[in-house]
Scaffold this active site. Structure first.
Site, short mmCIF file in Angstrom:
data_model
loop_
_atom_site.label_atom_id
_atom_site.label_comp_id
_atom_site.label_asym_id
_atom_site.label_seq_id
_atom_site.Cartn_x
_atom_site.Cartn_y
_atom_site.Cartn_z
N ARG A 124 29.41 25.15 57.41
CA ARG A 124 28.88 24.77 56.09
C ARG A 124 30.00 24.37 55.14
O ARG A 124 29.85 23.43 54.35
CB ARG A 124 28.04 25.90 55.52
CG ARG A 124 27.29 25.51 54.25
CD ARG A 124 26.26 26.56 53.87
NE ARG A 124 26.85 27.85 53.56
CZ ARG A 124 26.16 28.91 53.19
NH1 ARG A 124 24.83 28.85 53.11
NH2 ARG A 124 26.75 30.06 52.92
N LYS A 226 27.64 24.47 48.91
CA LYS A 226 27.88 25.75 48.25
C LYS A 226 29.15 25.64 47.40
O LYS A 226 30.25 26.02 47.80
CB LYS A 226 28.03 26.88 49.27
CG LYS A 226 27.94 28.27 48.66
CD LYS A 226 27.91 29.34 49.73
CE LYS A 226 27.87 30.74 49.15
NZ LYS A 226 26.60 31.01 48.44
N GLU A 262 14.41 26.63 45.30
CA GLU A 262 15.01 27.92 45.64
C GLU A 262 15.28 28.73 44.38
O GLU A 262 15.15 28.23 43.27
CB GLU A 262 16.28 27.75 46.47
CG GLU A 262 17.41 27.00 45.80
CD GLU A 262 18.62 26.89 46.73
OE1 GLU A 262 19.15 27.93 47.15
OE2 GLU A 262 19.04 25.77 47.05
#
Length: 379
Positions: A124, A226, A262
């Site tokens: 990621r 992220k 989310e």
């Protein structure tokens, strides 16, 4: 690769006895290749030693541990070697920015130390770094750095059932630049902190608020990365929600303001009968590693799992709602308030989210045999 136990113990003792300046650039750590012979000397470091922490009062805040891992890279180069150094402030350019990850190390009942799917965090980070025009460590470099950091800080890993060691890999641009362009230099570092519950109310069901004024991410942006750019924009919405007595904010899509996306720091799931649904990954939602794991565990348990666009109106028919994330684990949602309407969900008795969480934690802590190859033991 991670060094042997006797070597690391000697290294840790050497680092403890050394005198460290305040700036990272002057630290005398060790490279992840061959270390100086001066570090090989008898050590009194105990493998069984715990840090001086009241584990029963452990919350979810930064508790500085002993060491962190640092690796540097210039713009057109590759990450080559890193070093362990005492945990301390780092010197960076005020114009620096970055991307980060989060994983946990757990201590098992039989004394082992386990990481959970660190290769997924590495993958990621590589994806996020590519999106932000940053170089990134390889998967092996990332995992080795996490292993070394956890092993060096193992006395800070809580006893079984008392929490976890939260591990924060961080990739930042540390070279100065004024214009809009990639930084000329980058730093990858890993630090750790013992933690317990993420939310202030511990494991109590969450009470979420849908704030239609703010959105978390937009199509074409970096919602799936992220990075701090995904979290700083939600701070105002969180603050406002908490002032009203809510746990956190559930965001809707930026285009239609109709579909669930989310929560500020975690993914969302809804349960109806035997069906478990979560918003599909579309570039605006972070690809949570806990989310990915829960989807697979749910399938293994025989549930019908779907990733789809979920209209906010579907909340009215849901039996259960829960959130997932590395920090939060699997957290049940007691209510969601939308346009002054409070929708409540099942939080007592036999819950699917508790069933899934039990399996997840069992794998993470070694209570359940890992047949998927998800855990990594640190020696």
């Amino acid at each position: 690769m991670v060094q042997g136990s006797s070597y690391i113990c000697s290294l840790v003792q050497s680092l403890r006895s050394a005198s460290f300046p305040s700036k990272l650039a002057n630290y005398r750590g060790y490279t992840s290749r061959a270390a100086s012979n001066s570090l090989h000397h008898p050590s009194t470091y105990s493998d069984d030693e715990y840090a001086d922490v009241d584990w029963d009062k452990l919350g979810f805040g930064l508790t500085p541990t002993d060491y962190m891992y640092v690796m540097r890279c210039s713009k057109d180069d590759n990450f080559k070697e890193g070093r362990l150094s005492r945990f301390a402030n780092i010197e960076i350019s005020p114009s620096a920015g970055g991307i980060y990850e989060g994983t946990k190390a757990n201590r098992t009942e039989d004394g082992r130390i386990l990481l959970f799917r660190p290769d997924q965090n590495a993958t990621r980070m590589m994806h996020g770094a590519e999106r932000l025009c940053m170089p990134s460590p390889s998967i092996q470099q990332f995992v080795d750095a996490v292993k070394e950091t956890v092993f060096a800080n193992k006395r800070w890993i809580p006893p079984p059932g008392k929490g976890s060691l939260y591990v924060r890999p961080l990739l930042v641009g540390t070279g100065p630049i004024l214009g809009l362009a990639p930084a000329p230099e980058y730093t990858f570092l890993v630090y750790a902190s013992p933690v317990r519950n993420y939310f202030k109310d511990g494991t109590a069901p969450l009470n979420l608020y849908i704030d239609e004024e703010f959105v978390r991410a937009s199509p074409g942006g970096a919602g799936g990365v992220k990075t701090i750019t995904n979290y700083a924009p939600v701070l105002k919405a969180i603050s406002r929600a908490k002032d009203r007595g809510f746990s956190d904010v559930l965001y809707l899509d930026a285009v239609n303001r109709k579909y669930l996306e989310e929560v500020s720091s975690c993914n969302i799931f809804i349960v109806k009968g035997n069906r478990i649904s979560t918003p599909a990954i579309s570039g605006t939602i972070l690809q949570g590693i806990t989310r990915k794991s829960i989807l697979e565990i749910a399938r293994d348990h025989g549930y019908q799992v779907e990733e789809r666009a979920i209209p906010v109106d579907d909340l009215g028919d849901a039996d259960e709602v829960f959130c997932t994330g590395t920090a939060v684990g699997v957290a049940p949602v007691g209510s969601i308030t939308h346009r002054n309407r409070r929708i409540e969900f099942k939080t007592e008795g036999s819950l699917i989210c508790k069933e899934l969480y039990s399996t997840l934690v069992g794998l993470q802590t070694g209570r359940i045999e890992d047949k998927k190859g998800w855990t990594v033991e640190i020696h």
